[in-house]
Write a protein that holds these residues in place. Sequence first.
Motif, PDB file in Angstrom:
ATOM      1  N   SER A 212       0.833  -1.200   0.000  1.00 28.69           N
ATOM      2  CA  SER A 212       0.000   0.000   0.000  1.00 28.69           C
ATOM      3  C   SER A 212       0.868   1.250   0.000  1.00 28.69           C
ATOM      4  N   ILE A 213       0.569   2.171  -0.939  1.00 30.35           N
ATOM      5  CA  ILE A 213       1.292   3.446  -0.975  1.00 30.35           C
ATOM      6  C   ILE A 213       0.334   4.620  -0.769  1.00 30.35           C
ATOM      7  N   GLY A 214      -0.884   4.302  -0.322  1.00 32.81           N
ATOM      8  CA  GLY A 214      -1.851   5.351  -0.033  1.00 32.81           C
ATOM      9  C   GLY A 214      -2.741   5.692  -1.208  1.00 32.81           C
ATOM     10  N   ASN A 215      -3.808   6.448  -0.931  1.00 34.68           N
ATOM     11  CA  ASN A 215      -4.736   6.905  -1.964  1.00 34.68           C
ATOM     12  C   ASN A 215      -5.338   5.735  -2.741  1.00 34.68           C
ATOM     13  N   ASP A 216      -5.673   4.634  -2.015  1.00 33.71           N
ATOM     14  CA  ASP A 216      -6.292   3.435  -2.604  1.00 33.71           C
ATOM     15  C   ASP A 216      -5.423   2.790  -3.679  1.00 33.71           C
ATOM     16  N   THR A 217      -4.121   2.975  -3.571  1.00 28.73           N
ATOM     17  CA  THR A 217      -3.195   2.450  -4.579  1.00 28.73           C
ATOM     18  C   THR A 217      -2.220   1.463  -3.948  1.00 28.73           C
ATOM     19  N   PHE A 218      -1.955   0.373  -4.684  1.00 27.04           N
ATOM     20  CA  PHE A 218      -1.032  -0.661  -4.220  1.00 27.04           C
ATOM     21  C   PHE A 218      -0.039  -0.970  -5.334  1.00 27.04           C
ATOM     22  N   ASN A 219       1.236  -0.984  -4.993  1.00 27.40           N
ATOM     23  CA  ASN A 219       2.262  -1.399  -5.947  1.00 27.40           C
ATOM     24  C   ASN A 219       2.494  -2.901  -5.840  1.00 27.40           C
ATOM     25  N   PHE A 220       2.803  -3.539  -6.963  1.00 24.14           N
ATOM     26  CA  PHE A 220       3.220  -4.936  -6.925  1.00 24.14           C
ATOM     27  C   PHE A 220       4.622  -4.960  -6.309  1.00 24.14           C
ATOM     28  N   LYS A 221       4.823  -5.795  -5.322  1.00 27.14           N
ATOM     29  CA  LYS A 221       6.083  -5.775  -4.577  1.00 27.14           C
ATOM     30  C   LYS A 221       7.285  -6.106  -5.451  1.00 27.14           C
ATOM     31  N   ASN A 222       7.173  -7.130  -6.272  1.00 25.41           N
ATOM     32  CA  ASN A 222       8.327  -7.594  -7.048  1.00 25.41           C
ATOM     33  C   ASN A 222       8.136  -7.438  -8.551  1.00 25.41           C
ATOM     34  N   LEU A 223       7.302  -6.472  -8.935  1.00 17.76           N
ATOM     35  CA  LEU A 223       7.047  -6.260 -10.358  1.00 17.76           C
ATOM     36  C   LEU A 223       7.040  -4.756 -10.614  1.00 17.76           C
ATOM     37  N   LYS A 224       8.153  -4.249 -11.081  1.00 18.08           N
ATOM     38  CA  LYS A 224       8.303  -2.813 -11.279  1.00 18.08           C
ATOM     39  C   LYS A 224       7.376  -2.300 -12.373  1.00 18.08           C
ATOM     40  N   GLY A 225       6.723  -1.174 -12.100  1.00 20.19           N
ATOM     41  CA  GLY A 225       5.859  -0.548 -13.095  1.00 20.19           C
ATOM     42  C   GLY A 225       4.426  -1.037 -13.079  1.00 20.19           C
ATOM     43  N   PHE A 226       4.096  -1.946 -12.154  1.00 20.98           N
ATOM     44  CA  PHE A 226       2.744  -2.492 -12.071  1.00 20.98           C
ATOM     45  C   PHE A 226       2.107  -2.079 -10.740  1.00 20.98           C
ATOM     46  N   SER A 227       0.856  -1.659 -10.796  1.00 18.84           N
ATOM     47  CA  SER A 227       0.159  -1.265  -9.575  1.00 18.84           C
ATOM     48  C   SER A 227      -1.346  -1.435  -9.736  1.00 18.84           C
ATOM     49  N   LEU A 228      -2.051  -1.363  -8.604  1.00 21.32           N
ATOM     50  CA  LEU A 228      -3.507  -1.439  -8.571  1.00 21.32           C
ATOM     51  C   LEU A 228      -4.059  -0.141  -8.013  1.00 21.32           C
ATOM     52  N   LYS A 229      -5.081   0.386  -8.656  1.00 26.47           N
ATOM     53  CA  LYS A 229      -5.746   1.585  -8.171  1.00 26.47           C
ATOM     54  C   LYS A 229      -7.228   1.265  -7.997  1.00 26.47           C
ATOM     55  N   PHE A 230      -7.677   1.224  -6.733  1.00 26.87           N
ATOM     56  CA  PHE A 230      -9.067   0.892  -6.444  1.00 26.87           C
ATOM     57  C   PHE A 230      -9.933   2.152  -6.448  1.00 26.87           C
ATOM     58  N   GLU A 231     -11.188   1.948  -6.800  1.00 24.53           N
ATOM     59  CA  GLU A 231     -12.145   3.053  -6.799  1.00 24.53           C
ATOM     60  C   GLU A 231     -13.270   2.719  -5.830  1.00 24.53           C
ATOM     61  N   LYS A 232     -13.594   3.687  -4.989  1.00 19.86           N
ATOM     62  CA  LYS A 232     -14.673   3.495  -4.022  1.00 19.86           C
ATOM     63  C   LYS A 232     -15.759   4.540  -4.242  1.00 19.86           C
ATOM     64  N   LYS A 233     -17.007   4.089  -4.116  1.00 20.32           N
ATOM     65  CA  LYS A 233     -18.129   5.011  -4.235  1.00 20.32           C
ATOM     66  C   LYS A 233     -18.524   5.502  -2.853  1.00 20.32           C
ATOM     67  N   GLU A 234     -18.968   6.733  -2.802  1.00 22.16           N
ATOM     68  CA  GLU A 234     -19.330   7.339  -1.528  1.00 22.16           C
ATOM     69  C   GLU A 234     -20.447   6.550  -0.846  1.00 22.16           C
ATOM     70  N   GLY A 235     -20.235   6.244   0.420  1.00 23.63           N
ATOM     71  CA  GLY A 235     -21.238   5.523   1.191  1.00 23.63           C
ATOM     72  C   GLY A 235     -21.172   4.020   1.055  1.00 23.63           C
ATOM     73  N   VAL A 236     -20.264   3.515   0.222  1.00 21.60           N
ATOM     74  CA  VAL A 236     -20.115   2.066   0.026  1.00 21.60           C
ATOM     75  C   VAL A 236     -18.763   1.643   0.584  1.00 21.60           C
ATOM     76  N   SER A 237     -18.760   0.645   1.462  1.00 20.80           N
ATOM     77  CA  SER A 237     -17.517   0.250   2.124  1.00 20.80           C
ATOM     78  C   SER A 237     -16.563  -0.498   1.202  1.00 20.80           C
ATOM     79  N   LYS A 238     -17.103  -1.325   0.316  1.00 20.00           N
ATOM     80  CA  LYS A 238     -16.257  -2.119  -0.570  1.00 20.00           C
ATOM     81  C   LYS A 238     -15.875  -1.335  -1.831  1.00 20.00           C
ATOM     82  N   ALA A 239     -14.679  -1.597  -2.338  1.00 22.68           N
ATOM     83  CA  ALA A 239     -14.243  -0.967  -3.587  1.00 22.68           C
ATOM     84  C   ALA A 239     -15.137  -1.438  -4.725  1.00 22.68           C
ATOM     85  N   SER A 240     -15.495  -0.531  -5.624  1.00 27.97           N
ATOM     86  CA  SER A 240     -16.399  -0.877  -6.725  1.00 27.97           C
ATOM     87  C   SER A 240     -15.654  -1.363  -7.962  1.00 27.97           C
ATOM     88  N   SER A 241     -14.391  -0.972  -8.095  1.00 28.76           N
ATOM     89  CA  SER A 241     -13.609  -1.398  -9.262  1.00 28.76           C
ATOM     90  C   SER A 241     -12.124  -1.278  -8.950  1.00 28.76           C
TER      91      SER A 241
END
Length: 285
Positions: free
Chosen positions: A240-269
Amino acid sequence: MISSYRGHYMVEHGGNINGFSASVSFFPTDKIGIVVLTNQNTSNVPKIVYSSIADRVLELKNIDWNGRAIKAKKEAKEREKATKKTAENTHVLNTKPSHPLKDYDGLFDNPAYGVINVSFKNDSLFAMMGKEKLLLRHYHYDVFSISGIDKKGKIDTAESDLRFNFISGQDGKIEGVSIPLERGMKPAIFSYKPRTVELSAADLESYTGTYGEKGLAKVYLKGKILFVSVPGQPEYETISIGNDTFNFKNLKGFSLKFEKKEGVSKASSVSFIQPNGTFKQVRQN
């Protein structure tokens, strides 16, 4: 260090630490030992003294070691002036950094020299190199000059010829910094590592689930670590690097960016950010 001193076998070792300089030299064949201790930092005195003593004891032709040292110091100052003048001539005025200053914040790692901690505070950049605190000032483009900061927070006004040259990757993001730490050597490259952000178990759980058609990607927890897997590939550990973003630990240049909708606890995409593009996947469960 084993060497020959004017034709005489010599074993010598010198050293410096803040406020002190020392030299221990032995002439085994001549059965002579000379120890010189001084309360000066990076001083030429030990070499001048042991050389002068050795000349007398070994009955060698006298050499003005002090005069040589003075001459060498003068030449060094002249070279320093020339270097400073060259730097002034290459200083490009009226330029700006390619990124907002906060983008330079992070950890920069080199296998030999360790980690430099660059932080953005109060609209300024600071760096910690070991125990030394530095203020980074914009010089030109992505190059920053440095000034030391003492324990009381006082900034050294003396100019330093040491500069940080930040490097951007093909994606435009900061990926390292080049620093000429040793004269005559190539600059050392420190690779950029974003700061990790610790998240609670509840926060991490909000990202877990299946994303994409036919369950293309699965995001799950192992302890307090978020993993992602896709068919036909190994599982990937993320950081985790903050702002709903996660870097792949051993894969340079790859990351995940989650999107959350207001009022919903789970990430939507989740968007898979990789060198060949960004691919968005919608939550399925």
